[in-house]
Design a protein around this motif. Sequence first.
Motif, PDB file in Angstrom:
ATOM      1  N   PHE A 170       0.811  -1.217   0.000  1.00  0.00           N
ATOM      2  CA  PHE A 170       0.000   0.000   0.000  1.00  0.00           C
ATOM      3  C   PHE A 170       0.847   1.271   0.000  1.00  0.00           C
ATOM      4  N   GLU A 171       2.165   1.110  -0.040  1.00  0.00           N
ATOM      5  CA  GLU A 171       3.076   2.260   0.039  1.00  0.00           C
ATOM      6  C   GLU A 171       3.111   2.974  -1.317  1.00  0.00           C
ATOM      7  N   PRO A 172       2.889   4.297  -1.360  1.00  0.00           N
ATOM      8  CA  PRO A 172       2.718   5.007  -2.629  1.00  0.00           C
ATOM      9  C   PRO A 172       3.872   4.912  -3.621  1.00  0.00           C
ATOM     10  N   LYS A 173       5.118   5.043  -3.171  1.00  0.00           N
ATOM     11  CA  LYS A 173       6.232   4.951  -4.117  1.00  0.00           C
ATOM     12  C   LYS A 173       6.347   3.538  -4.681  1.00  0.00           C
ATOM     13  N   THR A 174       6.136   2.553  -3.834  1.00  0.00           N
ATOM     14  CA  THR A 174       6.146   1.162  -4.296  1.00  0.00           C
ATOM     15  C   THR A 174       5.064   0.939  -5.338  1.00  0.00           C
ATOM     16  N   GLN A 175       3.870   1.459  -5.059  1.00  0.00           N
ATOM     17  CA  GLN A 175       2.779   1.306  -6.016  1.00  0.00           C
ATOM     18  C   GLN A 175       3.087   2.016  -7.339  1.00  0.00           C
ATOM     19  N   ALA A 176       3.758   3.148  -7.252  1.00  0.00           N
ATOM     20  CA  ALA A 176       4.100   3.881  -8.471  1.00  0.00           C
ATOM     21  C   ALA A 176       5.010   3.044  -9.360  1.00  0.00           C
ATOM     22  N   VAL A 177       6.006   2.381  -8.770  1.00  0.00           N
ATOM     23  CA  VAL A 177       6.921   1.543  -9.550  1.00  0.00           C
ATOM     24  C   VAL A 177       6.180   0.346 -10.131  1.00  0.00           C
ATOM     25  N   ILE A 178       5.319  -0.271  -9.334  1.00  0.00           N
ATOM     26  CA  ILE A 178       4.546  -1.416  -9.830  1.00  0.00           C
ATOM     27  C   ILE A 178       3.700  -1.014 -11.032  1.00  0.00           C
ATOM     28  N   ASN A 179       3.071   0.145 -10.943  1.00  0.00           N
ATOM     29  CA  ASN A 179       2.237   0.589 -12.051  1.00  0.00           C
ATOM     30  C   ASN A 179       3.063   0.946 -13.283  1.00  0.00           C
ATOM     31  N   MET A 180       4.250   1.494 -13.088  1.00  0.00           N
ATOM     32  CA  MET A 180       5.139   1.751 -14.225  1.00  0.00           C
ATOM     33  C   MET A 180       5.510   0.441 -14.916  1.00  0.00           C
ATOM     34  N   LYS A 182       3.773  -2.367 -14.833  1.00  0.00           N
ATOM     35  CA  LYS A 182       2.570  -2.908 -15.472  1.00  0.00           C
ATOM     36  C   LYS A 182       2.256  -2.177 -16.775  1.00  0.00           C
ATOM     37  N   ASP A 183       2.585  -0.895 -16.824  1.00  0.00           N
ATOM     38  CA  ASP A 183       2.333  -0.104 -18.032  1.00  0.00           C
ATOM     39  C   ASP A 183       3.422  -0.268 -19.083  1.00  0.00           C
ATOM     40  N   GLY A 184       4.414  -1.095 -18.803  1.00  0.00           N
ATOM     41  CA  GLY A 184       5.459  -1.368 -19.769  1.00  0.00           C
ATOM     42  C   GLY A 184       6.551  -0.329 -19.847  1.00  0.00           C
ATOM     43  N   GLU A 185       6.615   0.570 -18.863  1.00  0.00           N
ATOM     44  CA  GLU A 185       7.586   1.658 -18.951  1.00  0.00           C
ATOM     45  C   GLU A 185       9.028   1.199 -18.758  1.00  0.00           C
ATOM     46  N   PHE A 186       9.226   0.023 -18.174  1.00  0.00           N
ATOM     47  CA  PHE A 186      10.579  -0.508 -18.024  1.00  0.00           C
ATOM     48  C   PHE A 186      10.928  -1.489 -19.140  1.00  0.00           C
ATOM     49  N   GLY A 187       9.984  -1.741 -20.033  1.00  0.00           N
ATOM     50  CA  GLY A 187      10.203  -2.732 -21.076  1.00  0.00           C
ATOM     51  C   GLY A 187      10.133  -4.136 -20.504  1.00  0.00           C
ATOM     52  N   ALA A 295      14.298   0.908 -11.962  1.00  0.00           N
ATOM     53  CA  ALA A 295      13.808   1.513 -10.724  1.00  0.00           C
ATOM     54  C   ALA A 295      14.756   1.116  -9.611  1.00  0.00           C
ATOM     55  N   GLU A 296      15.102   2.081  -8.771  1.00  0.00           N
ATOM     56  CA  GLU A 296      16.005   1.839  -7.649  1.00  0.00           C
ATOM     57  C   GLU A 296      15.384   2.461  -6.409  1.00  0.00           C
ATOM     58  N   MET A 297      15.298   1.675  -5.323  1.00  0.00           N
ATOM     59  CA  MET A 297      14.672   2.153  -4.089  1.00  0.00           C
ATOM     60  C   MET A 297      15.582   1.835  -2.912  1.00  0.00           C
ATOM     61  N   THR A 310      13.648   6.351 -10.778  1.00  0.00           N
ATOM     62  CA  THR A 310      13.603   5.511 -11.958  1.00  0.00           C
ATOM     63  C   THR A 310      14.370   6.220 -13.066  1.00  0.00           C
ATOM     64  N   ASN A 311      14.431   5.619 -14.235  1.00  0.00           N
ATOM     65  CA  ASN A 311      15.093   6.271 -15.367  1.00  0.00           C
ATOM     66  C   ASN A 311      14.398   7.568 -15.758  1.00  0.00           C
ATOM     67  N   LYS A 312      13.183   7.795 -15.257  1.00  0.00           N
ATOM     68  CA  LYS A 312      12.451   9.021 -15.575  1.00  0.00           C
ATOM     69  C   LYS A 312      12.588  10.086 -14.489  1.00  0.00           C
ATOM     70  N   GLY A 313      13.298   9.763 -13.405  1.00  0.00           N
ATOM     71  CA  GLY A 313      13.504  10.750 -12.360  1.00  0.00           C
ATOM     72  C   GLY A 313      13.147  10.227 -10.988  1.00  0.00           C
ATOM     73  N   PRO A 314      13.237  11.086  -9.967  1.00  0.00           N
ATOM     74  CA  PRO A 314      12.965  10.658  -8.593  1.00  0.00           C
ATOM     75  C   PRO A 314      11.488  10.343  -8.355  1.00  0.00           C
ATOM     76  N   LEU A 315      11.249   9.454  -7.397  1.00  0.00           N
ATOM     77  CA  LEU A 315       9.890   9.159  -6.944  1.00  0.00           C
ATOM     78  C   LEU A 315       9.502  10.197  -5.904  1.00  0.00           C
ATOM     79  N   THR A 316       8.396  10.868  -6.112  1.00  0.00           N
ATOM     80  CA  THR A 316       8.037  12.005  -5.269  1.00  0.00           C
ATOM     81  C   THR A 316       6.714  11.818  -4.532  1.00  0.00           C
ATOM     82  N   GLN A 317       6.151  10.622  -4.564  1.00  0.00           N
ATOM     83  CA  GLN A 317       4.882  10.401  -3.885  1.00  0.00           C
ATOM     84  C   GLN A 317       5.034  10.653  -2.381  1.00  0.00           C
TER      85      GLN A 317
END
Length: 372
Positions: A170-180, A182-187, A295-297, A310-317
Amino acid sequence: MKTRRNFLQKASLSALALHLSPFTPISAMSKEFLNTQNDDTPLRVAIMGLGSYGTRVAKAMKDCKRAKLVGVISGTPSKIEAWQKEYNIPAKNCYNYENYHQIKDNPDIDAVYVITPNGLHKEHALGAAKAGKHVISEKPMATNAAEAKEMVDGCKAAGVKLLVGYRMHFEPKTQAVINMRKDGEFGKVLFFQGLSGFVIGDPSQWRLNYELSGGGAMMDIGIYSINGARYMIGEEPIWVTAQETKNNPDKFKEGVDETIQFQLGFPGGAVASCLSTYSMNNLDKFFLNGTKGFAEMQPSTGYGPIEGRTNKGPLTQPHVTHQTLQMDAMADIILDGKEPLVPVDGEEGLRDMVIIDAIYKAVKTGGKVSLI
């Protein structure tokens, strides 16, 4: 064999209880999550086990909108008295380990959160289930997969829900990476690294007692890398290999692992390389690598703010106390049947226990253990 009360009193001495918001991506959190908070129906929870982590959960629940602490179960009368004053808990909602089955006659309690030593989870969870109460078990949910399966089956037979305290789901930054992911942003995901460890203190604590813990660092902190590999990669592993290092056999007795390196293979071709230890600090890191990004945490699972990029910048949630998010979300699951982004049910906990069993088997045999 020491008494159960002594076991639980030792649990309260351990300051080390590292354990894994909303159900939607952070971008959608405010709309869907806050809508559920308008419901006036709370999940009324009794905490079983008033040690350090139970205290952390209770304090976090003060800020919950949907979950409410209404009862306690403990073998220490002085703790019950202190909690009554701190959390305004009525005497009729206070139980000990001998009479807690009477909770079945208490309509003011909906669920029991089992935060006792691992070796007591099955007994306590099934006792609560037979009393007709929903069960939240702290992780690991049991000491092995067979016990976990008994818990899943027992709660199903009793007609109650069984959830596991995976706060990171339920942690927001973790969820953000999971959704990235799932959306294929990491290939195509190729690699995951999980580093989980710290130097454990008091050698007499229950976490270093095999009967109560079921193992060592793997049960307490290594499970974060196991579970993290699964939700970060988004697949279930199909094989495992593992190697154990034990430099202090006096402190880490037979069956209590000090350090284990383990590797997981996934059907899509990704591999995970992980470390679980009770002998090294500064180890709380996840790294996910794919063909299009990463993604690095770090820290990745600690109680304080998770930090990452991530490769797109810092997680800010934003950071919200993990246990507050967890308990409100679990109220939504139990009361409204909501589906979280990553499961937290008994089957989810059972999957981790199957993998842990396989890791211990791989350590003993020195070979690759199939998970299919």
